[in-house]
Design a protein around this motif. Sequence first.
Motif, PDB file in Angstrom:
ATOM      1  N   MET A 255     -40.780  27.279 -21.503  1.00 19.07           N
ATOM      2  CA  MET A 255     -39.577  26.729 -20.901  1.00 19.07           C
ATOM      3  C   MET A 255     -40.005  25.759 -19.795  1.00 19.07           C
ATOM      4  O   MET A 255     -40.894  26.052 -19.016  1.00 19.07           O
ATOM      5  N   GLU A 256     -39.318  24.632 -19.736  1.00 15.72           N
ATOM      6  CA  GLU A 256     -39.606  23.641 -18.700  1.00 15.72           C
ATOM      7  C   GLU A 256     -38.668  23.841 -17.523  1.00 15.72           C
ATOM      8  O   GLU A 256     -37.513  24.215 -17.687  1.00 15.72           O
ATOM      9  N   TYR A 257     -39.198  23.575 -16.335  1.00 12.85           N
ATOM     10  CA  TYR A 257     -38.429  23.741 -15.119  1.00 12.85           C
ATOM     11  C   TYR A 257     -38.374  22.434 -14.340  1.00 12.85           C
ATOM     12  O   TYR A 257     -39.242  21.582 -14.492  1.00 12.85           O
ATOM     13  N   ILE A 258     -37.332  22.307 -13.510  1.00 11.08           N
ATOM     14  CA  ILE A 258     -37.215  21.169 -12.609  1.00 11.08           C
ATOM     15  C   ILE A 258     -37.057  21.698 -11.184  1.00 11.08           C
ATOM     16  O   ILE A 258     -36.740  22.869 -10.976  1.00 11.08           O
ATOM     17  N   SER A 259     -37.288  20.816 -10.227  1.00 12.04           N
ATOM     18  CA  SER A 259     -37.178  21.207  -8.823  1.00 12.04           C
ATOM     19  C   SER A 259     -35.728  21.107  -8.356  1.00 12.04           C
ATOM     20  O   SER A 259     -34.855  20.574  -9.046  1.00 12.04           O
ATOM     21  N   ILE A 260     -35.484  21.593  -7.158  1.00 10.93           N
ATOM     22  CA  ILE A 260     -34.147  21.512  -6.575  1.00 10.93           C
ATOM     23  C   ILE A 260     -33.735  20.061  -6.394  1.00 10.93           C
ATOM     24  O   ILE A 260     -32.596  19.695  -6.689  1.00 10.93           O
TER      25      ILE A 260
ATOM     26  N   ALA B 274     -37.412  27.366  -9.065  1.00  3.99           N
ATOM     27  CA  ALA B 274     -37.650  26.693 -10.338  1.00  3.99           C
ATOM     28  C   ALA B 274     -36.379  26.840 -11.169  1.00  3.99           C
ATOM     29  O   ALA B 274     -35.922  27.950 -11.429  1.00  3.99           O
ATOM     30  N   ILE B 275     -35.810  25.704 -11.566  1.00  5.04           N
ATOM     31  CA  ILE B 275     -34.551  25.697 -12.302  1.00  5.04           C
ATOM     32  C   ILE B 275     -34.831  25.237 -13.731  1.00  5.04           C
ATOM     33  O   ILE B 275     -35.483  24.211 -13.928  1.00  5.04           O
ATOM     34  N   PRO B 276     -34.350  25.983 -14.732  1.00 10.96           N
ATOM     35  CA  PRO B 276     -34.574  25.558 -16.117  1.00 10.96           C
ATOM     36  C   PRO B 276     -34.050  24.138 -16.345  1.00 10.96           C
ATOM     37  O   PRO B 276     -32.971  23.782 -15.864  1.00 10.96           O
ATOM     38  N   LYS B 277     -34.813  23.354 -17.066  1.00  8.93           N
ATOM     39  CA  LYS B 277     -34.451  21.954 -17.306  1.00  8.93           C
ATOM     40  C   LYS B 277     -33.125  21.825 -18.036  1.00  8.93           C
ATOM     41  O   LYS B 277     -32.363  20.892 -17.800  1.00  8.93           O
ATOM     42  N   ASP B 278     -32.808  22.781 -18.901  1.00 16.24           N
ATOM     43  CA  ASP B 278     -31.571  22.703 -19.682  1.00 16.24           C
ATOM     44  C   ASP B 278     -30.400  23.444 -19.030  1.00 16.24           C
ATOM     45  O   ASP B 278     -29.342  23.586 -19.651  1.00 16.24           O
ATOM     46  N   ALA B 279     -30.566  23.912 -17.790  1.00 18.08           N
ATOM     47  CA  ALA B 279     -29.482  24.626 -17.099  1.00 18.08           C
ATOM     48  C   ALA B 279     -28.324  23.675 -16.824  1.00 18.08           C
ATOM     49  O   ALA B 279     -28.526  22.499 -16.527  1.00 18.08           O
ATOM     50  N   GLU B 280     -27.115  24.202 -16.947  1.00 13.84           N
ATOM     51  CA  GLU B 280     -25.926  23.407 -16.679  1.00 13.84           C
ATOM     52  C   GLU B 280     -25.438  23.657 -15.265  1.00 13.84           C
ATOM     53  O   GLU B 280     -25.628  24.743 -14.707  1.00 13.84           O
ATOM     54  N   LYS B 281     -24.777  22.652 -14.706  1.00 16.19           N
ATOM     55  CA  LYS B 281     -24.233  22.767 -13.360  1.00 16.19           C
ATOM     56  C   LYS B 281     -23.155  23.844 -13.344  1.00 16.19           C
ATOM     57  O   LYS B 281     -22.218  23.808 -14.144  1.00 16.19           O
ATOM     58  N   PRO B 282     -23.266  24.824 -12.438  1.00 12.24           N
ATOM     59  CA  PRO B 282     -22.240  25.868 -12.372  1.00 12.24           C
ATOM     60  C   PRO B 282     -20.914  25.310 -11.869  1.00 12.24           C
ATOM     61  O   PRO B 282     -20.883  24.332 -11.126  1.00 12.24           O
TER      62      PRO B 282
END
Length: 70
Positions: free
Chosen positions: A1-6, A40-48
Amino acid sequence: MEYISISQAAEKWGITPRRIQVLCKQDRIPGAARIGYVWAIPKDAEKPSDARVKSGKYIKNTMEDAGNAD
C-alpha cells in the motif's frame, strides 16, 4: 500500500494540514497510521465528510436543564 504525507493530503483535499492531523487523531481517515511523529495516509483514502455543526444550533447541556428533567 502506498502512503502520502499530511501536506500532500492537504493539497489533494484542499484543507489545512492541521485539520488533517485532527482527522487522523479522531480516526476519521481509514487506514491512517502514526509512524513515530508522522502520520501516513493511504494514497487512495477519500476525504472524510465534514461532521462539524454548520447550522449554528448547538445543544447545551446545562445544570438548569438537568434539573428540569423530572
